[in-house]
Motif scaffolding. Structure first.
Motif, PDB file in Angstrom:
ATOM      1  N   ASP A 141     -37.236  12.313  -8.938  1.00  0.00           N
ATOM      2  CA  ASP A 141     -36.790  11.302  -9.893  1.00  0.00           C
ATOM      3  C   ASP A 141     -37.187   9.910  -9.412  1.00  0.00           C
ATOM      4  N   PRO A 142     -37.337   8.965 -10.339  1.00  0.00           N
ATOM      5  CA  PRO A 142     -37.755   7.610  -9.965  1.00  0.00           C
ATOM      6  C   PRO A 142     -36.605   6.705  -9.553  1.00  0.00           C
ATOM      7  N   THR A 171     -43.486   9.845  -8.500  1.00  0.00           N
ATOM      8  CA  THR A 171     -42.393  10.155  -9.430  1.00  0.00           C
ATOM      9  C   THR A 171     -42.866  10.041 -10.885  1.00  0.00           C
ATOM     10  N   ARG A 172     -44.192  10.124 -11.104  1.00  0.00           N
ATOM     11  CA  ARG A 172     -44.743   9.834 -12.433  1.00  0.00           C
ATOM     12  C   ARG A 172     -44.244  10.779 -13.516  1.00  0.00           C
ATOM     13  N   LEU A 177     -40.948  11.138 -18.532  1.00  0.00           N
ATOM     14  CA  LEU A 177     -39.918  11.750 -19.371  1.00  0.00           C
ATOM     15  C   LEU A 177     -38.780  10.766 -19.645  1.00  0.00           C
ATOM     16  N   ALA A 178     -38.443   9.942 -18.653  1.00  0.00           N
ATOM     17  CA  ALA A 178     -37.405   8.928 -18.860  1.00  0.00           C
ATOM     18  C   ALA A 178     -37.868   7.883 -19.869  1.00  0.00           C
ATOM     19  N   ARG A 179     -39.119   7.469 -19.769  1.00  0.00           N
ATOM     20  CA  ARG A 179     -39.642   6.498 -20.731  1.00  0.00           C
ATOM     21  C   ARG A 179     -39.658   7.049 -22.146  1.00  0.00           C
ATOM     22  N   ARG A 180     -39.844   8.349 -22.273  1.00  0.00           N
ATOM     23  CA  ARG A 180     -39.836   8.980 -23.593  1.00  0.00           C
ATOM     24  C   ARG A 180     -38.406   9.216 -24.106  1.00  0.00           C
TER      25      ARG A 180
END
Length: 250
Positions: A141-142, A171-172, A177-180
């Motif tokens: 996770d980022p 963490t890309r 997925l978080a950005r989406r």
């Protein structure tokens, strides 16, 4: 009313450990179970009393979704992308309305490939108001500082989680997925131990890392009231991963 979901990488089809895997599942008694590494397609449905939907893999291992007998499955299929392992989806009826459930097992070796596979998964749920993604995403996770734990691994295994061009921890996939818009359910309401590998069965490729996730679209994330890593008892040696469970409540 509630719905319990669980994701579990059972390591190479659970060979020699299927009874222990079934005991872990019985302890949690999930309504929906996402399983990775179904090598040999073991009859986990018969052992757990659940209905199975399996997505086969051309180059890696199958994944599957298993459903409690009382649950109404509206539709099911596979994600038609060239995943190294596989991805499956289903649409199920819940007290909150239809829910799309997706499971996947992302590429273990290179972050660039994981990011591409994560983009495909984001595409599956982008038009779904209520959706959950479960699985062994093999990604970090980022939000956390992973450097100290990764430093305990040999370079061979540490490189799986580093940028190949030397830019630190990769963490890309999880950041995409978080950005989406997908919400990390453990980060939202998780308690207890966060890391999902290794169990006592784990080997040199692991240090204490969270590789298994339950992610939800924002509206579905609001349903979840509990998320935890299942530890103790048979879970300590049934696989090299601990299962992760989450409970939605209406």
């Amino acid at each position: 009313m509630s719905l319990t979901l669980m994701t579990y990488n059972i390591r190479n089809g659970g060979r020699g450990r299927l009874d222990a895997v079934a005991r872990v599942v019985a302890e949690v008694s999930p309504d929906i179970l996402a399983v990775q590494e179904l090598r040999g397609e073991p009859d986990l449905g018969a052992l757990t009393g659940m209905r199975a939907h399996v997505a086969r893999s051309a180059g890696g291992q199958p994944v599957g979704l298993f459903f409690a007998r009382h649950l109404r499955v509206l539709a099911a299929g596979v994600v038609p992308r060239p995943f190294f392992h596989a991805a499956a989806w289903a649409r199920v009826a819940t007290p909150g309305g239809p829910l799309t459930v997706v499971t996947a097992h992302l590429f273990p070796l290179w972050g660039r490939v994981r990011r591409t596979e994560a983009r495909w998964l984001a595409g599956v749920v982008k038009d779904r108001k209520d959706a959950v993604l479960l699985g062994d995403l093999n990604a970090l996770d980022p939000y956390s500082d992973h450097a100290a734990r990764l430093a305990t691994l040999s370079r061979r295994y540490r490189r799986r989680h580093e940028h190949r061009c030397g830019r630190g921890v990769d963490t890309r996939a999880m950041a995409l997925l978080a950005r989406r818009g997908l919400v990390d359910v453990f980060r939202r309401c998780g308690t207890g131990q966060a890391w999902t590998v290794p169990t006592r069965l784990g080997g040199a490729e692991f240090t204490e890392l969270r590789l298994d996730y339950v992610l939800a679209t924002p509206s579905a994330a609001g349903w979840f009231t509990e998320c935890r890593v299942v530890t103790g008892g048979a879970a300590e040696s049934a696989s090299d991963h601990y299962p992760l469970m989450a409970r939605a409540t209406w």
